[in-house]
Design a protein around this motif. Sequence first.
Motif, PDB file in Angstrom:
ATOM      1  N   TYR A   1       0.804  -1.091  -0.290  1.00 12.17           N
ATOM      2  CA  TYR A   1       0.162  -0.360  -0.072  1.00 12.17           C
ATOM      3  C   TYR A   1       0.904   1.290   0.432  1.00 12.17           C
TER       4      TYR A   1
ATOM      5  N   HIS B   1       1.804   5.801  -0.007  1.00 13.00           N
ATOM      6  CA  HIS B   1       1.240   6.738   0.926  1.00 13.00           C
ATOM      7  C   HIS B   1       2.661   7.645   0.513  1.00 13.00           C
TER       8      HIS B   1
ATOM      9  N   LYS C   1     -11.568  -1.337   4.164  1.00 16.16           N
ATOM     10  CA  LYS C   1     -12.186   0.379   3.437  1.00 16.16           C
ATOM     11  C   LYS C   1     -11.606   0.605   2.338  1.00 16.16           C
ATOM     12  N   LYS C   2     -10.161   0.403   2.186  1.00 19.18           N
ATOM     13  CA  LYS C   2      -9.357   0.956   0.936  1.00 19.18           C
ATOM     14  C   LYS C   2      -9.804  -0.051  -0.440  1.00 19.18           C
TER      15      LYS C   2
ATOM     16  N   TYR D   1     -13.131   1.552  -1.287  1.00 19.82           N
ATOM     17  CA  TYR D   1     -13.114   2.943  -1.982  1.00 19.82           C
ATOM     18  C   TYR D   1     -12.950   2.507  -3.180  1.00 19.82           C
ATOM     19  N   ARG D   2     -11.379   1.816  -3.598  1.00 18.53           N
ATOM     20  CA  ARG D   2     -11.537   1.533  -4.998  1.00 18.53           C
ATOM     21  C   ARG D   2     -12.263   0.657  -5.313  1.00 18.53           C
TER      22      ARG D   2
END
Lengths: 178, 183
Positions: A76, A78, A104-105, A108-109
């Motif tokens: 991931y 950042h 969550k990611k 969202y993706r």
Amino acid sequence: MSAAKRVQQWATFARSWHIFDCKWQDPYESAHVIKKYLMGMHKPIYHPMNDCGDVVVCINSREIALRGDEWRKRAYFHHTGYPGGASWTLAWELHNKDPTMIIKKAVYRAMTGNLQRRHTMQRLFIYPGENVPEDVLQNVTNQIRQIRYVPKRLDHIPEEEVKNYPKVMEYPEDFVVK
Amino acid sequence: MSANNLFLKSAFVRAPLKNGVGRYVCQLQRIVFKFCKSNGASRGMRDFIEQDLVDFSKDNPGVVVYLKPRRHRGPVIVGEYLNGDRLWMSVHNKTHEEIVKWVELFRTQQGNNWNSRLRKYQYTNHPSVQGPWTPFTFKDPELNTAELPDVRFGSNNRLPATATEQLRLMFEKQKLDELKTAE
């Protein structure tokens, strides 16, 4: 609008709450299912311009299952914005830091990239374990079906059932496992 | 985005006071034909007046027909409707056949609806007989009393049976067969 029609309108556009058990589920696969409920795409009244998205409560996000060696391989990214501020966090590290972050990611993706998804994400509640606050749980009226089969561990099956399970042969009394 | 500031307003098909259900009231009240007796642009209009106008007013006794000859001005049709609308249309250089069609349109429409776009070509007051959809339509009634989360409602029930499960079922069947043969 008459009183009866007003109530009809409330009923049709009521926000319902769904619960989803992430145990043993692939987050990237289930994100596509959760996304549909969050955006209201499972409803016959769906239109991108009407506000018909539902609330989804995800539980057991600590027990998600990634495919193959994705725990070690998926990174991931950042960036803090400063020079040299880039960082890559492996999936297992991220999961150790925050067990709700991967799901969550993934959700969202899974949504198409416009700014509306930030508001849609506000309707997603993720809990790492079984414990859900009472005020959240009391709204839930539906459960989203999982995608993957959830295997059972031998020590979680009651002893009675294990004893009565059909066997082809019995190990001898003095059998020693190497 | 809303349609309020668009040039063409949108509208639905409608009939005033259920016009045409049981009885029909012609919504066109007055039609004025303005034309010139000599100008070539009024040629079609003059043909219409000579050949069709008498028949038209005989067939539609409820419509007042005015003829307004005026020198060296273009031909115009003006319709006035029961709802107060006034529809002005230039028929400059239109042929006789075209004017017949335009007059037919003036006669059959219910007002000035030229400044709106029809969203659909059909309309109903009762779009659904069984009632509009709600989140609880077609839902399993068992969910009303269920304590969620529940594995019964949460697990995937469309997967094929696992090999273990198939073996167990075979074993159960074998036991039943043995019982039958023993009897």
